[in-house]
Design a protein around this motif. Structure first.
Motif, mmCIF file in Angstrom:
data_model
loop_
_atom_site.group_PDB
_atom_site.id
_atom_site.type_symbol
_atom_site.label_atom_id
_atom_site.label_comp_id
_atom_site.label_asym_id
_atom_site.label_seq_id
_atom_site.Cartn_x
_atom_site.Cartn_y
_atom_site.Cartn_z
ATOM 1 N N GLU A 196 0.815 -1.222 0.000
ATOM 2 C CA GLU A 196 0.000 0.000 0.000
ATOM 3 C C GLU A 196 0.846 1.269 0.000
ATOM 4 O OE1 GLU A 196 -3.443 0.319 -0.053
ATOM 5 O OE2 GLU A 196 -3.390 -1.825 -0.534
ATOM 6 N N GLU A 197 2.184 1.122 -0.043
ATOM 7 C CA GLU A 197 3.106 2.252 -0.014
ATOM 8 C C GLU A 197 2.799 3.171 1.175
ATOM 9 O OE1 GLU A 197 3.467 4.193 -3.767
ATOM 10 O OE2 GLU A 197 3.874 2.335 -4.840
ATOM 11 N N ARG A 198 2.869 2.561 2.348
ATOM 12 C CA ARG A 198 2.538 3.268 3.589
ATOM 13 C C ARG A 198 3.466 2.796 4.699
ATOM 14 N NH1 ARG A 198 -2.747 5.189 4.551
ATOM 15 N NH2 ARG A 198 -3.473 3.808 2.904
ATOM 16 N N LEU A 199 3.802 3.694 5.598
ATOM 17 C CA LEU A 199 4.562 3.339 6.789
ATOM 18 C C LEU A 199 3.638 3.292 7.993
ATOM 19 C CD1 LEU A 199 7.732 5.648 6.540
ATOM 20 C CD2 LEU A 199 7.365 3.408 5.480
ATOM 21 N N PHE A 210 1.857 6.765 7.671
ATOM 22 C CA PHE A 210 2.474 7.777 6.826
ATOM 23 C C PHE A 210 2.335 7.334 5.385
ATOM 24 C CE2 PHE A 210 6.210 9.487 4.575
ATOM 25 C CZ PHE A 210 6.077 10.842 4.848
ATOM 26 N N ASN A 211 1.542 8.068 4.603
ATOM 27 C CA ASN A 211 1.298 7.735 3.210
ATOM 28 C C ASN A 211 2.480 8.205 2.370
ATOM 29 O OD1 ASN A 211 0.345 7.703 0.473
ATOM 30 N ND2 ASN A 211 -1.735 7.564 1.264
ATOM 31 N N ILE A 212 3.185 7.268 1.790
ATOM 32 C CA ILE A 212 4.373 7.590 1.021
ATOM 33 C C ILE A 212 4.044 8.397 -0.234
ATOM 34 C CG2 ILE A 212 6.211 6.526 -0.376
ATOM 35 C CD1 ILE A 212 6.312 4.308 1.744
ATOM 36 N N LYS A 213 2.868 8.179 -0.793
ATOM 37 C CA LYS A 213 2.516 8.839 -2.055
ATOM 38 C C LYS A 213 2.359 10.351 -1.890
ATOM 39 C CE LYS A 213 0.024 4.689 -3.485
ATOM 40 N NZ LYS A 213 -1.306 4.099 -3.764
ATOM 41 N N ASP A 214 1.687 10.780 -0.798
ATOM 42 C CA ASP A 214 1.459 12.218 -0.611
ATOM 43 C C ASP A 214 2.084 12.764 0.667
ATOM 44 O OD1 ASP A 214 -0.174 11.217 1.369
ATOM 45 O OD2 ASP A 214 -2.059 11.789 0.412
ATOM 46 N N HIS A 215 2.869 11.925 1.371
ATOM 47 C CA HIS A 215 3.578 12.323 2.597
ATOM 48 C C HIS A 215 2.619 12.826 3.676
ATOM 49 C CE1 HIS A 215 7.372 12.997 -0.081
ATOM 50 N NE2 HIS A 215 7.186 11.718 0.207
#
Length: 258
Positions: free
Chosen positions: A10-13, A30-35
């Motif tokens: 999901e590209e998330r921390l 923490f959403n990596i795509k939109d920080h």
């Protein structure tokens, strides 16, 4: 900042932050795509006795404790990373690892027994009596796919061959006397190193540097000062971005050249 786990699908921390002064723990995504960072709202009177286990497929997995003095994990709580709502819970199981077709877990009351495979989306049982070695192979195999876009550094201790080579390079480029350990990783058109220098009689300062492949310095950041010892995994790279925790409480993300 206590712990970070990557949900690569999901590209998330998922982040765990602990405040020992007031005995509270906080969990964030923490959403990596939109920080974008969001707090998972939990009952604060019990969060100190919860911890971040892993993050996968849109879920944040927490554990409780069977023995708080020994730190033995018990219970799996799966939170929806978007809404923060609990998706499922298995209070008698302990998390072991993630495979391509589910989560491996075991009964905390019988840790020597075989493992169970449960569905990551529902927590429902898929199969029982999975031998430990079979579970280990399945978890290790899936990790190659799961973390294919993630790079963790290699740790080289003082006295080893690779440490000496990097020590000489950093001394020549930065005029620093590196001691104890160096962490090193390559990504795209650059490489990253985390190193330590003496700070006073018995303390260390920790820095991270980024060089291009021609040896030009692109970035130099101090991660921590007056440290008692070395750490590990002081940085990681995910999808051409460098993730750093500065002074244990500041998350910084840098775009690396590709």
């Amino acid at each position: 900042m206590w712990r970070i786990r990557i949900d690569a699908t999901e590209e998330r921390l998922a982040l765990e932050v602990r405040d020992a002064d007031v005995l509270l723990a906080y969990f964030y995504t923490f959403n990596i795509k939109d920080h974008r960072i969001d707090e998972l709202k939990l009952q604060q009177h019990i969060t100190w006795w919860q911890g971040l286990e892993d993050a996968h497929d849109g879920l944040v997995l927490l554990h409780g404790y069977a023995d708080r003095q020994l730190g033995q994990h018990k219970g799996i709580t799966a939170l929806n990373a978007t809404s923060g709502n609990m998706q499922w819970e298995q209070p008698e199981l302990a998390f072991y690892g993630i495979a391509s077709d589910g989560l491996f877990a075991y009964l905390t009351a019988d840790p020597e027994a075989d493992f169970s495979l449960i569905a990551s989306s529902t927590g429902k049982n898929i199969t029982d009596y999975v031998p430990q070695q079979e579970a280990i192979i399945a978890i290790d195999s899936y990790s190659l796919t799961r973390y294919s876009k993630c790079t963790y550094p290699m740790l080289y201790l003082q006295g080893g061959e690779y440490f000496s080579d990097l020590q000489v390079f950093l001394q020549q480029q930065l005029d620093v006397s590196v001691i104890k350990a160096i962490e090193y990783a390559e990504a795209g058109a650059c490489f990253v190193a985390s190193y330590y220098v003496q700070a006073g009689s018995d303390k260390l300062d920790n820095f991270v540097v980024v060089f291009d492949l021609e040896g030009h310095l692109l970035l130099q950041v101090q991660l921590g000062g007056s440290l008692d010892g070395i750490g590990s995994d002081t940085f990681f790279i995910f999808k051409d971005e460098l993730y750093l925790i500065r002074n244990k409480n500041l998350l910084q993300v840098y775009k690396l050249p590709i």
